[in-house]
Design an enzyme around this catalytic site. Sequence first.
Site, PDB file in Angstrom:
ATOM      1  N   TYR A  82       0.830  -1.210   0.000  1.00 21.01           N
ATOM      2  CA  TYR A  82       0.000   0.000   0.000  1.00 21.01           C
ATOM      3  C   TYR A  82       0.855   1.248   0.000  1.00 21.01           C
ATOM      4  O   TYR A  82       2.023   1.234   0.378  1.00 21.01           O
ATOM      5  CB  TYR A  82      -0.953  -0.005   1.194  1.00 21.01           C
ATOM      6  CG  TYR A  82      -0.296   0.105   2.549  1.00 21.01           C
ATOM      7  CD1 TYR A  82      -0.248   1.322   3.225  1.00 21.01           C
ATOM      8  CD2 TYR A  82       0.263  -1.008   3.164  1.00 21.01           C
ATOM      9  CE1 TYR A  82       0.350   1.429   4.466  1.00 21.01           C
ATOM     10  CE2 TYR A  82       0.856  -0.923   4.414  1.00 21.01           C
ATOM     11  CZ  TYR A  82       0.896   0.301   5.065  1.00 21.01           C
ATOM     12  OH  TYR A  82       1.493   0.388   6.290  1.00 21.01           O
TER      13      TYR A  82
ATOM     14  N   ASP B 295      -1.493   1.770  12.184  1.00 18.51           N
ATOM     15  CA  ASP B 295      -1.704   0.993  10.965  1.00 18.51           C
ATOM     16  C   ASP B 295      -3.087   1.331  10.411  1.00 18.51           C
ATOM     17  O   ASP B 295      -4.076   1.290  11.158  1.00 18.51           O
ATOM     18  CB  ASP B 295      -1.615  -0.503  11.260  1.00 18.51           C
ATOM     19  CG  ASP B 295      -0.186  -0.933  11.587  1.00 18.51           C
ATOM     20  OD1 ASP B 295       0.548  -0.145  12.206  1.00 18.51           O
ATOM     21  OD2 ASP B 295       0.191  -2.054  11.232  1.00 18.51           O
TER      22      ASP B 295
END
EC number: 1.14.11.53
Length: 370
Positions: free
Chosen positions: A107, A174
Amino acid sequence: MAGFTDLREKLKSMTPHRDKVFEYSNGEKRKYRESDDDESEYEERRDAEARKVKSSIKQASIFTQEECALIEAKIDEVVAKGDKGLYREHTVDRAPLRNKYFFGEGYTYGSQLEKRGPGQERLYSKGEVDEIPDWVHELVIDRLVTHGVIPEGFVNSAVINDYQPGGCIVSHVDPIHIFERPIVSVSFFSDSALCFGCKFQFKPIRVSEPVLYLPVRRGSVTVLSGYAADDITHCIRPQDIKERRAVIILRKTRPDAPRLNSSSLSPSIHSSERRHILKAKRSHRKADPDAAHRPRILEMDKELQRRSLSSRQRRHGDSSSENSWRRADEREPGSRYTHDHAPPATSQNETPLRRSQDFTFARGDGKPTE
């Protein structure tokens, strides 16, 4: 001024101090130490938050020394393949003193984002990072399933972070919109620590006192969920990476996680232009398993040394120019000054100003850290 081989030495050289304003994880800022009551309230709130963090963390020592050595050899193979360019474009992400290897899912984050801030992260389109290696399944994931740490089939994203001494990762959460909970990590090569609730400042780098300091041992598993995963940041401080350290982070992506794919970009955009849009972060510095045993000089130390040298050269140049002018003036017939009447010294304000600048610079570099 002496240089430093890594960030740990720079931080160690600074005298600890505490900020006058404390920012809680919910963003609230409050002054403390103005009175005993304020200090007591501050300590109580920090202790309460530390208990919340600790209650949502689980740790276990699962891997033996022999198993660690086998897994670490596999990590070295990953590093070697990355150095040879054998992985797909977005599998390897390099940064000073830290290399990251995405498997299964990768990502965008940090400087790769077109728009900064939480919630802007996006998964890469399918196939842009390599699949999770078989050895990660066999040697790591299957062991965790056997011990009941995670359910079978949970993991579809594995990231290997390879840190060199003095490396760090700044405070973050996260991405909640990308990954389900829990977040599972396994540590290798050396012992280290995970810190919660720290604030980073840079130039020079400083890290505030953590709400919770969590030791992580080689071969141990750390599981974050609840408050520790969602409501407070975690980080790895430079002073906590004393030797080379690697961590394998195992997560599951959400089925509705936003993703960068070909349909999200204009069909007329070619792959080279697409790479520019994604702003993939790259560094030419390669991970070297033996680098942990060699000293490193940071760019910030090089700049500090350059400034110090430049400052000395300027002072030497001023002194040389003044002496040359004095000698020439004394040799000149009808000179206004003689040996008994030296020319006036440089303006009284100039020398203190130069000293003040030097002092300010030295003080800024040695500003205490918390």
